[in-house]
Scaffold this motif. Structure first.
Motif, short mmCIF file in Angstrom:
data_model
loop_
_atom_site.label_atom_id
_atom_site.label_comp_id
_atom_site.label_asym_id
_atom_site.label_seq_id
_atom_site.Cartn_x
_atom_site.Cartn_y
_atom_site.Cartn_z
N THR A 96 41.73 49.32 38.86
CA THR A 96 42.60 49.91 37.83
C THR A 96 43.53 48.91 37.19
O THR A 96 43.95 48.74 35.94
N VAL A 97 44.10 48.10 38.11
CA VAL A 97 45.19 46.93 37.62
C VAL A 97 44.52 46.08 37.08
O VAL A 97 45.19 45.52 35.81
N LEU A 98 43.38 45.77 37.42
CA LEU A 98 42.90 44.56 36.59
C LEU A 98 42.02 45.01 35.29
O LEU A 98 41.87 44.12 34.43
N GLY A 99 41.78 46.15 35.34
CA GLY A 99 41.08 46.77 34.12
C GLY A 99 39.75 46.46 34.19
O GLY A 99 38.87 46.51 33.02
N ARG A 100 39.12 46.05 35.15
CA ARG A 100 37.53 45.72 35.19
C ARG A 100 37.35 45.77 36.75
O ARG A 100 37.99 45.39 37.69
N ALA A 101 35.78 45.64 36.85
CA ALA A 101 35.20 45.79 38.33
C ALA A 101 35.29 44.08 38.82
O ALA A 101 35.33 43.37 38.07
N VAL A 102 35.70 44.13 39.93
CA VAL A 102 35.70 42.92 40.68
C VAL A 102 34.80 42.46 41.96
O VAL A 102 34.41 43.66 42.56
N ALA A 103 34.29 41.16 42.26
CA ALA A 103 33.69 41.00 43.48
C ALA A 103 34.71 40.59 44.33
O ALA A 103 35.39 39.69 44.35
N ALA A 104 35.06 41.44 45.49
CA ALA A 104 35.87 40.80 46.48
C ALA A 104 35.28 41.05 48.02
O ALA A 104 34.36 41.85 48.29
N VAL A 105 35.66 40.07 48.91
CA VAL A 105 34.97 40.07 50.30
C VAL A 105 36.09 40.30 51.49
O VAL A 105 37.31 39.65 51.08
N GLY B 112 50.93 34.45 65.42
CA GLY B 112 49.89 34.93 66.49
C GLY B 112 49.47 36.54 65.88
O GLY B 112 48.31 36.70 66.39
N GLN B 113 49.62 36.99 64.82
CA GLN B 113 49.03 38.06 64.18
C GLN B 113 48.30 37.64 63.07
O GLN B 113 48.30 36.52 62.49
N THR B 114 47.55 38.58 62.61
CA THR B 114 46.42 38.26 61.57
C THR B 114 46.52 39.42 60.72
O THR B 114 46.49 40.78 61.01
N ALA B 115 46.87 39.16 59.26
CA ALA B 115 46.79 40.25 58.18
C ALA B 115 45.43 40.32 57.69
O ALA B 115 44.69 39.47 57.17
N GLN B 116 44.97 41.55 57.63
CA GLN B 116 43.53 42.06 57.14
C GLN B 116 43.70 42.06 55.51
O GLN B 116 44.57 42.79 55.00
N GLY B 117 42.69 41.58 54.67
CA GLY B 117 42.89 42.01 53.34
C GLY B 117 41.26 41.54 52.69
O GLY B 117 40.46 41.69 53.57
N LEU B 118 41.48 41.26 51.42
CA LEU B 118 40.47 41.01 50.71
C LEU B 118 40.62 39.62 49.67
O LEU B 118 41.64 39.46 49.60
N PHE B 119 39.54 38.96 49.80
CA PHE B 119 39.60 37.44 48.95
C PHE B 119 38.82 37.71 47.68
O PHE B 119 37.76 38.16 47.52
N VAL B 120 39.77 37.58 46.76
CA VAL B 120 39.08 38.05 45.04
C VAL B 120 39.19 36.53 44.31
O VAL B 120 40.06 35.97 44.17
N PRO B 121 37.96 35.88 44.21
CA PRO B 121 38.05 34.65 43.83
C PRO B 121 37.84 34.71 42.13
O PRO B 121 37.23 35.58 41.52
N ASP B 122 38.09 33.44 41.79
CA ASP B 122 37.90 33.06 40.27
C ASP B 122 38.30 34.05 39.35
O ASP B 122 37.63 34.79 38.34
N LEU B 123 39.86 34.30 39.34
CA LEU B 123 40.51 35.34 38.53
C LEU B 123 41.12 34.57 37.37
O LEU B 123 41.42 33.48 37.42
N GLY B 124 40.77 34.96 36.12
CA GLY B 124 41.26 34.33 35.03
C GLY B 124 42.51 34.47 34.65
O GLY B 124 43.22 35.35 35.35
N ALA B 125 43.18 34.05 33.22
CA ALA B 125 44.41 34.19 33.14
C ALA B 125 44.87 35.38 32.84
O ALA B 125 46.04 35.80 33.31
N GLU B 126 44.00 36.02 32.12
CA GLU B 126 44.56 37.72 32.01
C GLU B 126 44.57 38.38 33.06
O GLU B 126 45.44 39.13 33.29
N ASP B 127 43.75 38.35 34.16
CA ASP B 127 43.61 39.04 35.39
C ASP B 127 44.96 38.63 36.10
O ASP B 127 45.44 39.55 36.47
N MET B 128 45.33 37.33 36.20
CA MET B 128 46.66 36.95 36.85
C MET B 128 47.78 37.63 35.98
O MET B 128 48.50 38.06 36.78
#
Length: 369
Positions: A18-27, A52-68
């Motif tokens: 919703t924020v990006l306005g499009r579908a994305v590939a995230a791992v 010593g702790q680890t934050a879980q999340g998603l890696f979203v690669p190759d975002l363009g200027a409009e995405d950012m």
């Protein structure tokens, strides 16, 4: 192109898209020596350094200027800005950290808990936030975010309405929005639409402009003691009466309040009864759900009768100081309420409707104790 590591709410793909306005590939990915917590008293998380702790999340690669730019707008509104980090997979990525001192960490973050309790409302609200992108500063969107959450929750409830049996079975294709404006936005908002709609004969209406006062859903409850046959009314200053020119802008009402984004109408009714009059309700009986003024307002009301004890002791004054409320409670016989309505001293729509329902069902409630 940029790589981003998202955590917390943006790990919910419907919100991220919703924020990006499009579908994305995230791992899935992890950020070492960091942890995610709820921001204190807020419906969103923050990330902090935590050796010593680890934050879980998603890696979203190759975002363009409009995405950012879209991400910067959404996260910047909450006082978050990016820093470059290295993930456990060796990739470099930008991460949105809160501005120093802006938010304080609370309890450990749980994505599953957030999705279950808040995900749908926050995702729906993100549509409104991103509709402001390019037109309204991010800080202004943050200032109104609480009210926007209420509107998002209202829209989700509206989408669950019963299918029509007499009215037109309308679809989104039956209204054509040519332009949409928001000329006023504070706690409430005014929205204008240049639109046309499909007539009953299948043709399109002429284009016209319509405005709506956006105020969110609310609950009203009339506390009733069936043993003593008493009701409780509240009295307070109402700006609507003052703006109309009423000589006396203090109004007698049922207990009422805006439904918080993450509560049910029933929970709101019980909470408001305690806040406004110090009354603990037992059974909560639905009277009606309705639009009080659909020609100009989005407001939708859930009205109840709340069974309770109303002894002779004078109820306390109520209201929240932070909302500049000054509320006086009145306990009176049911017949006195009906007299006040006849004399037009209790000229309040939800109260009148609820009183008429109680008049029709009062004998049954009294016989049940």
């Amino acid at each position: 192109m940029a790589n981003v590591f998202v955590y917390g709410t943006l790990c919910h793909l419907p919100l991220l898209e919703t924020v990006l306005g499009r579908a994305v590939a995230a791992v899935p990915a992890r950020l070492p020596d960091h942890a995610v917590f709820w921001a204190q008293s807020q419906p969103f998380p923050l990330i902090v350094a935590a050796p010593g702790q680890t934050a879980q999340g998603l890696f979203v690669p190759d975002l363009g200027a409009e995405d950012m730019a879209r991400l910067d707008y959404y996260e910047g509104g909450f006082a978050y800005h990016t820093r470059e980090v290295t993930l456990d997979n060796g990739h470099s990525a930008r991460v949105y950290f809160p501005d120093p001192g802006h938010w304080l960490p609370g309890a450990p973050w749980s994505l599953a808990d957030w999705v279950a309790a808040r995900g749908a409302v926050v995702t729906e609200t993100a549509r409104d936030v991103m509709a402001l992108y390019g037109n309204t500063p991010a800080a202004e969107a943050l200032r109104r975010y609480g009210m926007m959450l209420g509107r998002g929750a209202s829209r989700l409830r509206a989408a669950r309405s019963e299918p029509p049996t007499l009215r037109r079975a309308a679809t989104s294709a039956d209204v054509d929005i040519v332009a949409h404006r928001q000329p006023y936005a504070n706690y409430f908002a005014v929205e204008e639409f240049d639109l046309r709609y499909r007539r009953f004969d299948g043709t399109w209406s002429d284009q016209t402009t319509r405005a709506a006062f956006v105020s969110g859903d609310a609950a009203t409850v009339l506390p009733y003691d069936p043993v003593r046959d008493r009701v409780l009314l509240v009295e307070q200053f109402r700006p609507g009466l003052y703006a109309r020119g009423e000589a006396n802008p203090w109004l007698l009402e049922a207990v009422a309040g805006r439904i918080d984004p993450f509560e049910t109408p029933e929970t709101c009714a019980r909470r408001e009864a305690q806040e406004e009059a110090g009354v603990v309700l037992r059974d909560l009986i639905e009277v009606a759900q309705y639009y009080p003024s659909p020609g100009a307002k989005t407001e939708y009301l859930y009205s109840y009768v709340g069974l309770c004890d109303l002894p002779d002791a004078t109820p306390r004054s109520g209201g929240l100081a932070e909302e500049v409320e000054d509320i006086r409670a009145h306990v009176l016989p049911f017949d006195r309420l009906m007299d006040l309505i006849r004399r037009r001293e209790a000229g309040n729509g939800p109260l009148i409707l609820t009183a008429m329902w109680l008049h029709a069902n009062r004998a049954t409630l009294r016989s049940a104790g």
